[in-house]
Design a protein around this motif. Sequence first.
Motif, short mmCIF file in Angstrom:
data_model
loop_
_atom_site.label_atom_id
_atom_site.label_comp_id
_atom_site.label_asym_id
_atom_site.label_seq_id
_atom_site.Cartn_x
_atom_site.Cartn_y
_atom_site.Cartn_z
N PRO A 171 -35.59 31.76 18.23
CA PRO A 171 -35.35 33.09 18.78
C PRO A 171 -35.94 34.17 17.88
O PRO A 171 -35.97 34.04 16.65
N LEU A 172 -36.45 35.25 18.50
CA LEU A 172 -36.89 36.41 17.75
C LEU A 172 -35.66 37.07 17.14
O LEU A 172 -34.66 37.31 17.83
N LYS A 173 -35.72 37.36 15.84
CA LYS A 173 -34.55 37.89 15.12
C LYS A 173 -34.58 39.41 15.14
O LYS A 173 -35.10 40.05 14.23
N ILE A 174 -34.01 39.97 16.20
CA ILE A 174 -33.99 41.42 16.34
C ILE A 174 -32.55 41.94 16.32
O ILE A 174 -31.61 41.22 16.67
N SER A 175 -32.41 43.20 15.93
CA SER A 175 -31.10 43.83 15.89
C SER A 175 -30.64 44.18 17.30
O SER A 175 -31.45 44.23 18.24
N ARG A 176 -29.36 44.46 17.43
CA ARG A 176 -28.84 44.89 18.73
C ARG A 176 -29.50 46.19 19.17
O ARG A 176 -29.79 46.38 20.35
N GLU A 177 -29.75 47.11 18.21
CA GLU A 177 -30.38 48.38 18.54
C GLU A 177 -31.79 48.17 19.10
O GLU A 177 -32.17 48.78 20.11
N THR A 178 -32.56 47.28 18.47
CA THR A 178 -33.91 46.99 18.95
C THR A 178 -33.87 46.32 20.31
O THR A 178 -34.69 46.62 21.19
N PHE A 179 -32.92 45.42 20.49
CA PHE A 179 -32.76 44.76 21.78
C PHE A 179 -32.56 45.78 22.90
O PHE A 179 -33.20 45.72 23.95
N HIS A 180 -31.67 46.75 22.67
CA HIS A 180 -31.41 47.76 23.69
C HIS A 180 -32.61 48.67 23.90
O HIS A 180 -32.88 49.11 25.03
N LYS A 181 -33.36 48.96 22.84
CA LYS A 181 -34.57 49.76 22.98
C LYS A 181 -35.58 49.05 23.89
O LYS A 181 -36.23 49.68 24.72
N LEU A 182 -35.71 47.74 23.72
CA LEU A 182 -36.63 46.99 24.57
C LEU A 182 -36.16 47.01 26.02
O LEU A 182 -36.96 47.22 26.94
N GLU A 183 -34.89 46.78 26.25
CA GLU A 183 -34.40 46.77 27.64
C GLU A 183 -34.51 48.15 28.29
O GLU A 183 -34.73 48.25 29.50
#
Length: 326
Positions: A171-183
Amino acid sequence: MIIARSPLRISLGGGGTDLPSYYREHEGFLIAAAIDKYVYVTINRPFNEGIYLKYSEIEHVKTVDEVSHNIIREALKLENLNTPQVEISSIADLPSGTGLGSSGSFTTALLKALYAYRHRHINPEELAELACAIEIDRLKEPIGKQDQYIASVGGITCFAFHKDNSVTFAPLKISRETFHKLEDNLLLFFTGFSRSASEILKDQHIKSQKNDVDMLNNLHFVKEIGYLSKDALESGNTDKFGELMHQHWEHKKKRSGGMSNQDIDTWYETALKNGAIGGKVVGAGGGGFLMFMADDAAKLRTAMTKSGLQEVRFKFDFEGAKVIHT
């Protein structure tokens, strides 16, 4: 009745380095993400003997060899159905030929359903390899492995394709903040036309086999962008990721004359002037979906709507291919 589904996908960096003609000599790397748009396959035992198929066409045949749909035919051959009595139907949330890996999603959903129909278990890695064996080895399609793997595994995942044909992933190790930015800021727009990925990828496949210097250098560069995209996303720098998408697209267009066209170029320039940091055509190119990383999603949506493009909103899928009804 068995119902299975497999997610469609978007590529986030390194796409094209998953073709055997490249990775068997140079190894490949890419990031792919499964989205909550699916291909569904249902399998049922009909009252009468025979093979009943319902997809974009309808088939009713007596033997596996008579099946016209090449993927279904090869999958049924692997199942060794001596006296076939099966009904298979398929539907999808989005059209095929639009760059979202629908063929790999269909194959994995079909295999997942067939295994459940025969009361057998198959893990995600085995499922991906079996789907690759059908499409790449048996049917000789000039395609890569990312579609089958991301459809099987799900998530936002990094894949390495090795010279010995093995695939490793994490899995790509991204933060919750980055995850929401992508979505929130990774936007998909349908161009209104589809194309054959096999036809566009055939040129890359042939040139890679012939060690064409320009093609190999292009793919080396795109692979490096995959690694840089991984670093950017894992550090939370989504603006940098958007800039890398732009670089990726500029190099991707050089692989084939069919990668872009005047309409796509015009829409892309409009996007860059209206809130997009960078973007690309998803998949092999030539049509399908344009994907952009935006710093002003509302402005970009307005501009693309005025240009006549339809947005498809999505979230990420973390389940991969699964049976949803038995």
